[in-house]
Write an enzyme that holds these catalytic residues in place. Structure first.
Site, PDB file in Angstrom:
ATOM      1  CG  ASP A  98      -6.662  -2.646   2.747  1.00  0.00           C
ATOM      2  OD1 ASP A  98      -5.517  -2.479   3.185  1.00  0.00           O
ATOM      3  OD2 ASP A  98      -7.301  -1.758   2.141  1.00  0.00           O
ATOM      4  CG  MET A 154     -11.410   3.538   1.732  1.00  0.00           C
ATOM      5  SD  MET A 154      -9.896   3.434   2.683  1.00  0.00           S
ATOM      6  CE  MET A 154      -8.716   3.507   1.341  1.00  0.00           C
ATOM      7  CG  HIS A 172      -9.370   0.487  -0.903  1.00  0.00           C
ATOM      8  ND1 HIS A 172      -8.821   0.221   0.329  1.00  0.00           N
ATOM      9  CD2 HIS A 172     -10.722   0.492  -0.720  1.00  0.00           C
ATOM     10  CE1 HIS A 172      -9.790   0.069   1.215  1.00  0.00           C
ATOM     11  NE2 HIS A 172     -10.945   0.236   0.605  1.00  0.00           N
ATOM     12  CG  MET A 197     -12.102  -2.469   4.696  1.00  0.00           C
ATOM     13  SD  MET A 197     -10.602  -2.040   3.779  1.00  0.00           S
ATOM     14  CE  MET A 197      -9.574  -1.322   5.065  1.00  0.00           C
ATOM     15  CG  MET A 233      -8.416   7.370   2.317  1.00  0.00           C
ATOM     16  SD  MET A 233      -7.551   7.399   3.893  1.00  0.00           S
ATOM     17  CE  MET A 233      -6.719   5.817   3.835  1.00  0.00           C
ATOM     18  CG  HIS A 285      -3.891  -1.379  -1.841  1.00  0.00           C
ATOM     19  ND1 HIS A 285      -5.039  -1.992  -2.301  1.00  0.00           N
ATOM     20  CD2 HIS A 285      -4.279  -0.631  -0.777  1.00  0.00           C
ATOM     21  CE1 HIS A 285      -6.064  -1.647  -1.542  1.00  0.00           C
ATOM     22  NE2 HIS A 285      -5.632  -0.814  -0.611  1.00  0.00           N
ATOM     23  CG  ASP A 326      -5.240   2.614   0.611  1.00  0.00           C
ATOM     24  OD1 ASP A 326      -6.195   1.824   0.456  1.00  0.00           O
ATOM     25  OD2 ASP A 326      -4.129   2.258   1.066  1.00  0.00           O
ATOM     26  CB  SER A 338      -0.911   0.021   1.228  1.00  0.00           C
ATOM     27  OG  SER A 338      -1.561   1.282   1.279  1.00  0.00           O
TER      28      SER A 338
HETATM   29  C1  DX5 Z   1      -6.611   1.655   5.230  1.00  0.00           C
HETATM   30  C2  DX5 Z   1      -6.124   1.351   3.849  1.00  0.00           C
HETATM   31  C3  DX5 Z   1      -5.056   0.348   3.803  1.00  0.00           C
HETATM   32  C4  DX5 Z   1      -3.794   0.760   4.499  1.00  0.00           C
HETATM   33  C5  DX5 Z   1      -3.165  -0.499   5.046  1.00  0.00           C
HETATM   34  O1  DX5 Z   1      -7.773   2.378   5.171  1.00  0.00           O
HETATM   35  O2  DX5 Z   1      -7.188   0.888   3.039  1.00  0.00           O
HETATM   36  O3  DX5 Z   1      -4.759  -0.055   2.463  1.00  0.00           O
HETATM   37  O4  DX5 Z   1      -2.888   1.419   3.670  1.00  0.00           O
HETATM   38  O5  DX5 Z   1      -2.086  -0.132   5.798  1.00  0.00           O
HETATM   39  P1  DX5 Z   1      -1.410  -1.078   6.882  1.00  0.00           P
HETATM   40  O6  DX5 Z   1      -0.877  -2.255   6.106  1.00  0.00           O
HETATM   41  O7  DX5 Z   1      -0.352  -0.233   7.469  1.00  0.00           O
HETATM   42  O8  DX5 Z   1      -2.487  -1.483   7.836  1.00  0.00           O
HETATM   43 ZN    ZN Z   2      -6.686  -0.028   1.052  1.00  0.00          ZN
END
Ligand code: DX5
Ligand code: ZN
Length: 221
Positions: A177, A70, A68, A139, A39, A35, A37, A10
């Site tokens: 994740d 969010m 991903h 998750m 947000m 990956h 993310d 990630s």
């Molecule tokens: C959290 C993200 C994850 C995050 C995971 O909301 O969707 O992808 O980056 O990070 P770690 O591996 O540090 O939990």
């Molecule tokens: Zn993620």
């Protein structure tokens, strides 16, 4: 069943002031996907990065982009992420009023369609749509932040999801994740996981390349 288990670092945990370095590291590592993310500060209580950053990153990445979302109302941006080069586009079931329509739209634009479930969302919420889903992202932390502790109830959820996939003769991948480390990776794969996302475990390690290699070797031996 002997399919390779995939590792997706990630980039949320990468050094944002030196993304080129961390992208090259992942390109040259045993990792399988990036990956990413996204947000919005509404669906989750944090804002990460968006389209301009992904556009710049995509010029340097040589492995599939697993994006991903969010965010609320993800349908508004499906075409945008297709144009940016996303290979897998994952929306949250909690953010989609018309999930079937969202998945068809993602696939129509040439991407694999993923659905993420928050820790409290039951696997059964997908029971009538599982055959239409390319990937389910479970998750294993509350979404919004990297570096959180793995929620142990995830193992049972993986098993339940694997059963649902098998019952429907679907080929849906199971992705995990949040909080993934070498301490839970083997058990997750044994329960049925196909893709492991790892952020802080990889990028806070003194040798991220070796950490990725070891994780991949551990779950593919
Ligand atoms: C959290 C993200 C994850 C995050 C995971 O909301 O969707 O992808 O980056 O990070 P770690 O591996 O540090 O939990
Ligand atoms: Zn993620």
């Amino acid at each position: 069943m002997s399919d390779k288990k995939l590792i997706a670092p990630s980039m949320l945990a990468a050094d944002f002031s030196n993304l080129a370095h961390d992208i090259a590291l992942v390109n040259q590592s045993d990792a399988d996907w990036f990956h990413l993310d996204v947000m919005d500060g509404v669906f989750v209580p944090n804002i990460s990065f968006g389209m301009p950053v992904i556009k710049s990153m995509a010029k340097h990445t040589t492995k599939p982009l697993d994006v991903h979302l969010m965010i609320v109302e993800p349908d508004r941006y499906i075409q945008t992420f297709a144009d940016l080069g996303a290979d897998v586009l994952t929306v949250h079931v909690e953010a989609c009023t018309h999930l079937h329509r969202s998945l068809q739209s993602i696939k129509a634009k040439g991407m694999k369609a993923g659905v993420a479930l928050n820790p409290h969302t039951p696997v059964a919420s997908l029971s009538h749509i599982i055959a239409d889903i390319d990937l389910v992202c479970l998750m294993s932390v509350n979404p919004g932040f990297g570096g959180q502790s793995f929620i142990e109830a995830t193992y049972e959820k993986v098993r339940e999801l694997k059963t649902l996939i098998n019952e429907n003769k679907a080929s849906t991948l199971i992705e995990i994740d949040g909080g993934v480390t070498n301490q839970n990776a083997s058990q997750l794969v044994a329960a049925g996981a196909d893709v492991l996302i790892a952020g802080s475990y990889v990028f806070s390690a003194s040798d991220p390349t070796a950490t990725i290699a070891n994780l991949s070797a551990q779950v593919n031996s």
